[in-house]
Design a protein around this motif. Sequence first.
Motif, PDB file in Angstrom:
ATOM      1  N   PHE A  96       1.774  -3.244  90.146  1.00  0.00           N
ATOM      2  CA  PHE A  96       1.780  -3.446  88.699  1.00  0.00           C
ATOM      3  C   PHE A  96       0.905  -2.466  87.903  1.00  0.00           C
ATOM      4  N   LEU A  97       0.334  -1.473  88.553  1.00  0.00           N
ATOM      5  CA  LEU A  97      -0.416  -0.452  87.811  1.00  0.00           C
ATOM      6  C   LEU A  97       0.417   0.797  87.559  1.00  0.00           C
TER       7      LEU A  97
ATOM      8  N   VAL B 296       9.934   4.098  89.552  1.00  0.00           N
ATOM      9  CA  VAL B 296      10.989   3.704  90.489  1.00  0.00           C
ATOM     10  C   VAL B 296      10.573   2.478  91.302  1.00  0.00           C
ATOM     11  N   SER B 297       9.271   2.327  91.513  1.00  0.00           N
ATOM     12  CA  SER B 297       8.805   1.207  92.332  1.00  0.00           C
ATOM     13  C   SER B 297       9.028  -0.152  91.667  1.00  0.00           C
ATOM     14  N   PHE B 298       9.322  -0.166  90.370  1.00  0.00           N
ATOM     15  CA  PHE B 298       9.679  -1.440  89.739  1.00  0.00           C
ATOM     16  C   PHE B 298      11.035  -1.926  90.239  1.00  0.00           C
TER      17      PHE B 298
ATOM     18  N   THR C 227      -0.476   8.462  84.789  1.00  0.00           N
ATOM     19  CA  THR C 227      -1.645   9.201  85.256  1.00  0.00           C
ATOM     20  C   THR C 227      -1.460  10.707  85.188  1.00  0.00           C
ATOM     21  N   PHE C 228      -0.305  11.209  85.589  1.00  0.00           N
ATOM     22  CA  PHE C 228      -0.075  12.656  85.559  1.00  0.00           C
ATOM     23  C   PHE C 228      -0.139  13.187  84.128  1.00  0.00           C
ATOM     24  N   THR C 229       0.480  12.470  83.204  1.00  0.00           N
ATOM     25  CA  THR C 229       0.481  12.897  81.808  1.00  0.00           C
ATOM     26  C   THR C 229      -0.913  12.793  81.209  1.00  0.00           C
ATOM     27  N   LEU C 230      -1.645  11.769  81.557  1.00  0.00           N
ATOM     28  CA  LEU C 230      -3.022  11.648  81.081  1.00  0.00           C
ATOM     29  C   LEU C 230      -3.888  12.799  81.595  1.00  0.00           C
TER      30      LEU C 230
ATOM     31  N   GLY D 143      -6.407  13.060  91.946  1.00  0.00           N
ATOM     32  CA  GLY D 143      -5.569  12.762  93.103  1.00  0.00           C
ATOM     33  C   GLY D 143      -5.924  11.419  93.723  1.00  0.00           C
ATOM     34  N   ALA D 144      -7.216  11.151  93.836  1.00  0.00           N
ATOM     35  CA  ALA D 144      -7.654   9.856  94.380  1.00  0.00           C
ATOM     36  C   ALA D 144      -7.276   8.715  93.440  1.00  0.00           C
ATOM     37  N   ILE D 145      -7.445   8.956  92.143  1.00  0.00           N
ATOM     38  CA  ILE D 145      -7.110   7.913  91.163  1.00  0.00           C
ATOM     39  C   ILE D 145      -5.619   7.610  91.175  1.00  0.00           C
ATOM     40  N   VAL D 146      -4.788   8.664  91.201  1.00  0.00           N
ATOM     41  CA  VAL D 146      -3.341   8.429  91.185  1.00  0.00           C
ATOM     42  C   VAL D 146      -2.886   7.752  92.487  1.00  0.00           C
ATOM     43  N   PHE D 147      -3.526   8.075  93.602  1.00  0.00           N
ATOM     44  CA  PHE D 147      -3.179   7.404  94.856  1.00  0.00           C
ATOM     45  C   PHE D 147      -3.449   5.905  94.747  1.00  0.00           C
ATOM     46  N   ILE D 148      -4.625   5.554  94.263  1.00  0.00           N
ATOM     47  CA  ILE D 148      -4.993   4.136  94.126  1.00  0.00           C
ATOM     48  C   ILE D 148      -4.079   3.445  93.113  1.00  0.00           C
TER      49      ILE D 148
END
Length: 91
Positions: free
Chosen positions: A62-63, A19-21, A68-71, A51-56
């Motif tokens: 553009f990332l 959605v952020s796109f 991340t959740f599916t991975l 959780g830390a990775i998905v936050f970053i």
Amino acid sequence: MNKYKKLAISLICDALGYVSFIFPFFDVVWAPLAGYLMTKLYKGKTGKIAGAIVFIEEAMPFLDVVPTFTLMWLYSYVFKTEKKIRLTQLK
């Protein structure tokens, strides 16, 4: 929780990240929420790291294309399971 329910939630969460796109400021709200949701979906040390990775990942521009959740679901229910199976076969 059933692993397929977690997969459905993970796919929805990854879709919300896209959605952020359209609305770039959505990441301000979504990044901390995504980190919190990841720690609730996946318990333990791996959930906290994810959780830390998905936050970053969600906070950085553009990332958002990284699912991340599916991975994390794949890691938890496919790759980690295969590793356990191989280890038991070696014994």
